[in-house]
Design a protein around this motif. Sequence first.
Motif, PDB file in Angstrom:
ATOM      1  N   PRO A 386      19.896  27.571  41.881  1.00 23.16           N
ATOM      2  CA  PRO A 386      20.400  28.902  42.458  1.00 23.16           C
ATOM      3  C   PRO A 386      21.543  29.458  41.494  1.00 23.16           C
ATOM      4  CG  PRO A 386      20.045  27.239  44.384  1.00 23.16           C
ATOM      5  CD  PRO A 386      19.836  26.647  43.082  1.00 23.16           C
ATOM      6  N   VAL A 387      21.397  30.980  41.424  1.00 23.59           N
ATOM      7  CA  VAL A 387      22.383  31.504  40.792  1.00 23.59           C
ATOM      8  C   VAL A 387      22.992  32.485  41.205  1.00 23.59           C
ATOM      9  CG1 VAL A 387      20.523  33.063  39.914  1.00 23.59           C
ATOM     10  CG2 VAL A 387      22.456  32.878  38.441  1.00 23.59           C
ATOM     11  N   PHE A 388      24.440  32.584  41.277  1.00 29.03           N
ATOM     12  CA  PHE A 388      25.480  33.465  41.679  1.00 29.03           C
ATOM     13  C   PHE A 388      26.289  34.075  40.701  1.00 29.03           C
ATOM     14  CE2 PHE A 388      24.306  31.534  45.517  1.00 29.03           C
ATOM     15  CZ  PHE A 388      24.819  32.012  46.539  1.00 29.03           C
ATOM     16  N   PRO A 389      26.819  35.205  40.782  1.00 28.18           N
ATOM     17  CA  PRO A 389      27.462  36.010  39.828  1.00 28.18           C
ATOM     18  C   PRO A 389      28.957  35.612  39.732  1.00 28.18           C
ATOM     19  CG  PRO A 389      27.324  36.989  42.087  1.00 28.18           C
ATOM     20  CD  PRO A 389      26.809  35.972  42.265  1.00 28.18           C
ATOM     21  N   TRP A 390      29.518  35.839  38.497  1.00 28.90           N
ATOM     22  CA  TRP A 390      30.922  35.887  38.327  1.00 28.90           C
ATOM     23  C   TRP A 390      31.490  37.103  38.950  1.00 28.90           C
ATOM     24  CZ3 TRP A 390      34.292  32.617  35.783  1.00 28.90           C
ATOM     25  CH2 TRP A 390      33.674  31.769  34.852  1.00 28.90           C
ATOM     26  N   ILE A 391      32.315  37.116  39.886  1.00 35.41           N
ATOM     27  CA  ILE A 391      32.836  38.451  40.429  1.00 35.41           C
ATOM     28  C   ILE A 391      34.119  38.996  40.140  1.00 35.41           C
ATOM     29  CG2 ILE A 391      31.143  37.885  42.359  1.00 35.41           C
ATOM     30  CD1 ILE A 391      33.506  36.554  43.915  1.00 35.41           C
ATOM     31  N   LEU A 392      35.071  37.663  39.516  1.00 42.14           N
ATOM     32  CA  LEU A 392      36.613  38.279  39.269  1.00 42.14           C
ATOM     33  C   LEU A 392      36.257  38.381  37.702  1.00 42.14           C
ATOM     34  CD1 LEU A 392      38.441  35.907  41.785  1.00 42.14           C
ATOM     35  CD2 LEU A 392      37.832  38.447  42.122  1.00 42.14           C
ATOM     36  N   ALA A 393      37.647  39.196  37.360  1.00 41.57           N
ATOM     37  CA  ALA A 393      37.966  39.237  35.956  1.00 41.57           C
ATOM     38  C   ALA A 393      39.399  38.971  35.805  1.00 41.57           C
ATOM     39  CB  ALA A 393      37.708  40.755  35.434  1.00 41.57           C
ATOM     40  N   ASP A 394      40.058  38.649  36.978  1.00 43.30           N
ATOM     41  CA  ASP A 394      41.622  38.311  36.985  1.00 43.30           C
ATOM     42  C   ASP A 394      41.652  36.860  37.143  1.00 43.30           C
ATOM     43  OD1 ASP A 394      44.210  38.201  36.755  1.00 43.30           O
ATOM     44  OD2 ASP A 394      44.559  39.357  38.459  1.00 43.30           O
ATOM     45  N   TYR A 395      42.043  35.884  35.909  1.00 41.77           N
ATOM     46  CA  TYR A 395      42.116  34.571  36.293  1.00 41.77           C
ATOM     47  C   TYR A 395      43.683  34.222  35.929  1.00 41.77           C
ATOM     48  CZ  TYR A 395      37.301  34.312  37.097  1.00 41.77           C
ATOM     49  OH  TYR A 395      36.179  34.635  37.573  1.00 41.77           O
ATOM     50  N   THR A 396      44.420  35.365  35.602  1.00 38.84           N
ATOM     51  CA  THR A 396      45.917  34.782  35.103  1.00 38.84           C
ATOM     52  C   THR A 396      47.029  35.179  35.730  1.00 38.84           C
ATOM     53  OG1 THR A 396      45.830  36.910  33.728  1.00 38.84           O
ATOM     54  CG2 THR A 396      44.990  34.989  32.579  1.00 38.84           C
ATOM     55  N   SER A 397      46.890  36.215  36.908  1.00 42.04           N
ATOM     56  CA  SER A 397      47.922  36.789  37.659  1.00 42.04           C
ATOM     57  C   SER A 397      48.166  35.764  38.628  1.00 42.04           C
ATOM     58  CB  SER A 397      47.356  38.041  38.427  1.00 42.04           C
ATOM     59  OG  SER A 397      46.955  38.962  37.667  1.00 42.04           O
ATOM     60  N   ASP A 398      49.539  35.460  39.102  1.00 43.47           N
ATOM     61  CA  ASP A 398      50.104  34.795  40.121  1.00 43.47           C
ATOM     62  C   ASP A 398      49.416  34.905  41.384  1.00 43.47           C
ATOM     63  OD1 ASP A 398      51.377  33.284  38.009  1.00 43.47           O
ATOM     64  OD2 ASP A 398      53.329  34.811  38.360  1.00 43.47           O
ATOM     65  N   VAL A 399      49.054  36.183  41.630  1.00 42.46           N
ATOM     66  CA  VAL A 399      48.696  36.761  42.882  1.00 42.46           C
ATOM     67  C   VAL A 399      47.469  37.348  42.669  1.00 42.46           C
ATOM     68  CG1 VAL A 399      49.270  37.677  45.077  1.00 42.46           C
ATOM     69  CG2 VAL A 399      51.173  36.331  44.128  1.00 42.46           C
ATOM     70  N   LEU A 400      46.076  37.209  43.262  1.00 40.44           N
ATOM     71  CA  LEU A 400      45.398  37.798  43.211  1.00 40.44           C
ATOM     72  C   LEU A 400      45.123  39.093  44.138  1.00 40.44           C
ATOM     73  CD1 LEU A 400      42.459  38.219  41.722  1.00 40.44           C
ATOM     74  CD2 LEU A 400      41.514  36.620  43.539  1.00 40.44           C
ATOM     75  N   ASP A 401      45.111  40.221  43.551  1.00 39.43           N
ATOM     76  CA  ASP A 401      44.961  41.423  44.589  1.00 39.43           C
ATOM     77  C   ASP A 401      43.566  41.622  44.760  1.00 39.43           C
ATOM     78  OD1 ASP A 401      45.027  43.829  45.837  1.00 39.43           O
ATOM     79  OD2 ASP A 401      46.454  44.828  44.511  1.00 39.43           O
ATOM     80  N   LEU A 402      42.761  41.543  45.863  1.00 38.88           N
ATOM     81  CA  LEU A 402      41.754  41.731  46.313  1.00 38.88           C
ATOM     82  C   LEU A 402      41.198  43.125  46.441  1.00 38.88           C
ATOM     83  CD1 LEU A 402      40.655  38.517  48.053  1.00 38.88           C
ATOM     84  CD2 LEU A 402      40.157  39.120  45.621  1.00 38.88           C
ATOM     85  N   THR A 403      42.432  44.235  46.524  1.00 38.05           N
ATOM     86  CA  THR A 403      42.122  45.493  46.822  1.00 38.05           C
ATOM     87  C   THR A 403      42.014  46.183  45.566  1.00 38.05           C
ATOM     88  OG1 THR A 403      44.522  45.848  47.042  1.00 38.05           O
ATOM     89  CG2 THR A 403      43.370  45.353  49.115  1.00 38.05           C
ATOM     90  N   ASP A 404      42.383  45.692  44.199  1.00 37.61           N
ATOM     91  CA  ASP A 404      42.418  46.373  43.098  1.00 37.61           C
ATOM     92  C   ASP A 404      41.315  46.181  42.488  1.00 37.61           C
ATOM     93  OD1 ASP A 404      43.053  47.375  40.822  1.00 37.61           O
ATOM     94  OD2 ASP A 404      44.632  46.005  40.083  1.00 37.61           O
ATOM     95  N   PRO A 405      40.620  47.309  42.147  1.00 41.32           N
ATOM     96  CA  PRO A 405      39.264  47.166  41.453  1.00 41.32           C
ATOM     97  C   PRO A 405      39.339  46.491  40.144  1.00 41.32           C
ATOM     98  CG  PRO A 405      39.385  49.374  42.251  1.00 41.32           C
ATOM     99  CD  PRO A 405      40.708  48.746  42.449  1.00 41.32           C
ATOM    100  N   LYS A 406      40.404  46.402  39.504  1.00 44.01           N
ATOM    101  CA  LYS A 406      40.524  45.832  38.053  1.00 44.01           C
ATOM    102  C   LYS A 406      40.500  44.389  38.223  1.00 44.01           C
ATOM    103  CE  LYS A 406      43.314  49.727  36.061  1.00 44.01           C
ATOM    104  NZ  LYS A 406      44.595  49.932  35.665  1.00 44.01           N
ATOM    105  N   SER A 407      40.798  43.761  39.416  1.00 45.52           N
ATOM    106  CA  SER A 407      40.556  42.321  39.614  1.00 45.52           C
ATOM    107  C   SER A 407      38.999  41.561  39.545  1.00 45.52           C
ATOM    108  CB  SER A 407      41.193  42.006  40.749  1.00 45.52           C
ATOM    109  OG  SER A 407      42.536  42.402  41.100  1.00 45.52           O
TER     110      SER A 407
END
Length: 928
Positions: A386-407
């Motif tokens: 089974p294959v699933f997608p990479w969904i995030l682009a931010d792996y360096t911030s101390d806090v992940l903002d799931l409301t920010d499209p840049k994440s």
Amino acid sequence: MNPLTVVAVLSSMALSAQAGLVGAPLAAAPLGAPLAYSAPLGAAPYFAPAAYSASPLGYSAPLGYNAPLTQEETRDGDIVRGSYSLIEPDGSRRIVSYYADSINGFNAVVQKDVPVAVAPVAPVLAKTVAAPVVAAAPVAPVELDEEFWKLSPHENVARMRLKLEPQLYPNKHENAANLRDNATSAYDTKEISEFDSTIKNAVVRDFLADDESSQLEEELRQLIDTQAQQDVALEKLVMSQDCELITLMTKVKGRIEVNQSVFTFVDLSPPTDDGAKHDFRFSTNKIREVHLRKYNLRRSALEIFLVDQTSYFLNFTTKTRNNVFTKIVGLPLPNILYGSGRSPAELLRASGLTQRWINREISNFEYLMYLNTIAGRSYNDLSQYPVFPWILADYTSDVLDLTDPKSFRDLSKPIGCINPKNEAEVRGKYDSFEDPSGAIPKFHYGTHYSNSAGVLHYLLRVEPFTSLHIELQSGRFDVADRQFHSIPQTWKLLMDNPNDVKELIPEFFYFPEFLKNMNKFDLGHLQITKEKVDDVILPAWANTPEEFIAIHRRALESEYVSQHLHHWIDLIFGYKQKGPKAAEALNVFYYCSYEGAVDLDKITNPVEREAVEGMINNFGQVPSQLLREPHPRRLTQDETALKLVRAELRRPDLTQFLDKVVQYDCELSTPKDPIVYLSPPRSPPRSFLQLSPDVLVSVSKSSILGCNSWLSFDKDHGFLLEIDATTANLKNRKRVFGPFHSSQPPHSQLFAVSTDGKLLYAGGIWDNSLRVYNLNKGKAVASVTRHLDIITCIALDNCGSYLVTGSRDCTCIVWSIQSQQQGGGGSTSNIPVHALTGQSHLQAITQLNTQNHYSPKPLTVLYGHDDAISSVAIYTELDLVVSGSLDGTVNVYTLQEGQFVRTLKPIGCTESCVQISFVTLSYHGKFE
């Protein structure tokens, strides 16, 4: 996550318990020690709750017990009388007197004396021993402070593999670590040119033609019509066919033998060094789904799913596969939910899953897993994992903002060209490629987003994938710098290298253990920093693997992903998978990864054929195409809420709208006769292809039975509960006739309702029996007595296959209930193999009771408690049974083998102040 987790409600206080499992040869037991703890019914003429356990597979006993000091036993025919004494860890002496015969079973009296002048045995809390009994020199035991684990193939209903099993004699692969060097990875992508001469001439056809699917459907209809006119003997062999069992990366040669009631696979491969064999058998009644599959790009395989969430992947020849499929689904299969020759695209349309996802009735994870299953992706074949997608682009911030499209990652582009710097290189490679022979079409990527090597790369730390990784690397670990050691670093490499296009696997969203080096493998050191590779380095916003999985899963279910996931589905499963739209989307892979591109049957040279098979297995395969038009977008939360208010949604996911949940007060009883049991509507389906009926069964304190109609959706009222009118009618009311024992008034744990809502199982009866009631008629239809005292608790599994009962006799019994829910009768083919011994003895016991096709079949007696059982739980998908007792302990057993696993005891309390009143197994197997 612990390998096993249990929710326990303690009557005195909430406590937690942890336990470990170790393996060591058992100390020699005294000759004639009585069988105990977990013995299959019928395996011996009597059973005794001694400190030992015997079964066909081995012994299980808590560490800390001494062998009996004295033992006497006499036999008169099948009557056994005896006694023995033990020194307990607290220094007291336990004297056990027992009596047993083949009719009445076992009975015992336990006495404790004052402590004797014997040095007490140091207790070893929650450590147990489990080792097979063999007549050979014992294997050196593993140190008590070490635990080694491997992933179990058991799945839950969401197709998550959560269970870890102990390895009693593990391999730490020290030799593989010693052989490690900087040589080229054995599974690095090979140059495509070396395969050109072999596979150019093998391009023979496109995908499965529509007429082939129609022909298969017609053959199936003809077979069913023919069998309906014939009186076929029950045990007549329907089919015997050579095949291969596919297990991850291994092909096991064997043969299937199928009759009307049993499906058997016989392993015909040469014996391995450890003597392991892959033989299996199961009742045809357990078959839930049969799917057509491809293997090595050939339409030659079947995948069979059972009601307990196990599955088997079998490969045939292209000429025999359809015939085997037709004969299997032509059998009388009472639990079959799907078994037709529909193409994957037709199955997706018929399932209604897409609309359910659009309406937010199922989660993103569930939908992706369903798509993978329908498209032929399987846990049983690493080349089609089974294959699933990479969904995030931010792996360096101390806090992940799931409301920010840049994440988030751009889900409309393939992983290889998300970085704009790579897009020009990918496009140029496609435009400049030209095959002089004209046989190889243009492509953007010479590697694939899902293949065996990629799966092993991620699951390196978990057995059996560790061993497969070493096997693929010619007996050694790959060098540390090429291993999966850091999530941020892996993402960075993907962005920098357009040739690395690995997507993710489902474990990234539910299985934190794959990020831990629990087995302490020597994975080497990085060349530049000399840093030791151990647990996977996490993003800055996650402190533990559990926290990473939790945040990552929330990200998958976030609003941004929900609104863009359909673009990724178009790339992997949809209209951008191949053809001109794929070229426009920069989504074309080497042509040999596409379905139907290669016909291995046309390659006559065995060396060339093996080379092509290896290339296909290691390179990767594109899933079956499910959509030829753009996938619709998911409704936003606001749009869904509006439809919810208008009552236009049938089964919304209410966890997303908790602020809109309305409480309803329904009067089902009076204060003089309160309700003591309510069956929750079993809305969660056994499969994505079927929804279970909604019925609310009630039992009052005076045993009045009510069958209430439950409707979670009503366009006019939003919710509807139609109360059973017979409960208020003195003449027509239905009652659960026992009578119940005076010391055991009805309570919630004494009842269970079958998954189809037709039968009620009840305990607490005066004659120690398990009663079965027909809910429509309100009458008892079966009664089976096996316990030696009153049944105190009952639990039913989610599959509708097994029931477990607990009793005052300090034992639990696992029952098979599948055959009577199907309306069939009498076959023992659904009973585990270990419980088939001594079947005549079992029949001698049960024939005294009311026996018919409704009667549950007792399978295994579970021992290990010193007081009455107060609560039980069962989880067939994870092969677990859990029991709580008034003695303050929670015992864990395997379901299929009836083996004792461990005891969980509250920490910091004496047994006199703790009584377990309720136990349950959580959906994800976590402590709550």
